[in-house]
Design an enzyme around this catalytic site. Sequence first.
Site, PDB file in Angstrom:
ATOM      1  N   TYR A 103       0.844  -1.150   0.017  1.00 32.98           N
ATOM      2  CA  TYR A 103       0.077   0.040  -0.096  1.00 32.98           C
ATOM      3  C   TYR A 103       0.850   1.131  -0.085  1.00 32.98           C
ATOM      4  CZ  TYR A 103      -3.755  -3.236   1.103  1.00 32.98           C
ATOM      5  OH  TYR A 103      -4.724  -4.208   0.944  1.00 32.98           O
ATOM      6  N   GLU A 143      -1.257 -16.254 -10.883  1.00 34.61           N
ATOM      7  CA  GLU A 143      -0.258 -15.545 -11.390  1.00 34.61           C
ATOM      8  C   GLU A 143       1.197 -15.919 -11.099  1.00 34.61           C
ATOM      9  OE1 GLU A 143      -0.825 -11.127 -10.799  1.00 34.61           O
ATOM     10  OE2 GLU A 143      -2.882 -11.302 -11.550  1.00 34.61           O
ATOM     11  N   CYS A 160      -5.983  -5.109  -7.853  1.00 34.36           N
ATOM     12  CA  CYS A 160      -5.940  -4.669  -6.498  1.00 34.36           C
ATOM     13  C   CYS A 160      -5.656  -5.911  -5.892  1.00 34.36           C
ATOM     14  CB  CYS A 160      -7.298  -3.977  -5.885  1.00 34.36           C
ATOM     15  SG  CYS A 160      -8.764  -5.008  -6.261  1.00 34.36           S
ATOM     16  N   HIS A 161      -5.653  -7.104  -6.119  1.00 33.15           N
ATOM     17  CA  HIS A 161      -5.093  -8.192  -5.692  1.00 33.15           C
ATOM     18  C   HIS A 161      -3.560  -8.249  -5.532  1.00 33.15           C
ATOM     19  CE1 HIS A 161      -5.197  -9.470  -9.835  1.00 33.15           C
ATOM     20  NE2 HIS A 161      -4.342 -10.393  -9.566  1.00 33.15           N
ATOM     21  N   ASN A 171     -12.483  -0.168  -5.373  1.00 41.70           N
ATOM     22  CA  ASN A 171     -11.989  -0.423  -6.918  1.00 41.70           C
ATOM     23  C   ASN A 171     -13.117  -1.468  -7.473  1.00 41.70           C
ATOM     24  OD1 ASN A 171     -10.949  -1.643  -9.331  1.00 41.70           O
ATOM     25  ND2 ASN A 171      -9.537  -3.046  -8.363  1.00 41.70           N
TER      26      ASN A 171
END
Length: 171
Positions: free
Chosen positions: A111, A169, A142-143, A134
């Site tokens: 963050y 990912e 945002c993950h 979001n």
Amino acid sequence: MKNNQKEIIYYGKIEHNNWSMYLAATDNGLCYVGSQDKGLDEIETRTAKKRADAKLVHDEEKINIYKKQLVSYLDGERKEFDLPVDLKGTAFQESVWEALQHIPYGKTVSYMDIAEKIEKPKAVRAVGAAIGANPVMILVPCHRVIAKDGKLTGFRGGIPMKERLLALEQG
């Protein structure tokens, strides 16, 4: 004469390989990605709160282009999206969402990193709130934002969904 035509938000659902989420789009682009296994009420609540004059219309065909790219991503075949998004937020929220779109696939940032990227280093809590607001998870990734100590923290879709996206990912 005033134009009284309501904005139309089209919605549909992805159900693919244990993924189940609603999507919504305007004529300008994807405006909402729902949480894993949440009902239509999630989109209805968001629409009533953020786009009160809009009309929700079920239309899988209008959502199909977004579904195809998201399914390709969920299958591990796509790392980037080339779809239009229709984000409506405050200038601050939109600056945070823009910064999120520059986090590379498979990477995570804190963050604090986002706060520094938008040149508001003291606004870490506000950055967290903007990330939580979001509307287009996954496309606006945002993950990929985690706590400075590496822990997974808040995610509108829930921590299990965040863990699953990050694992996807990592290959």
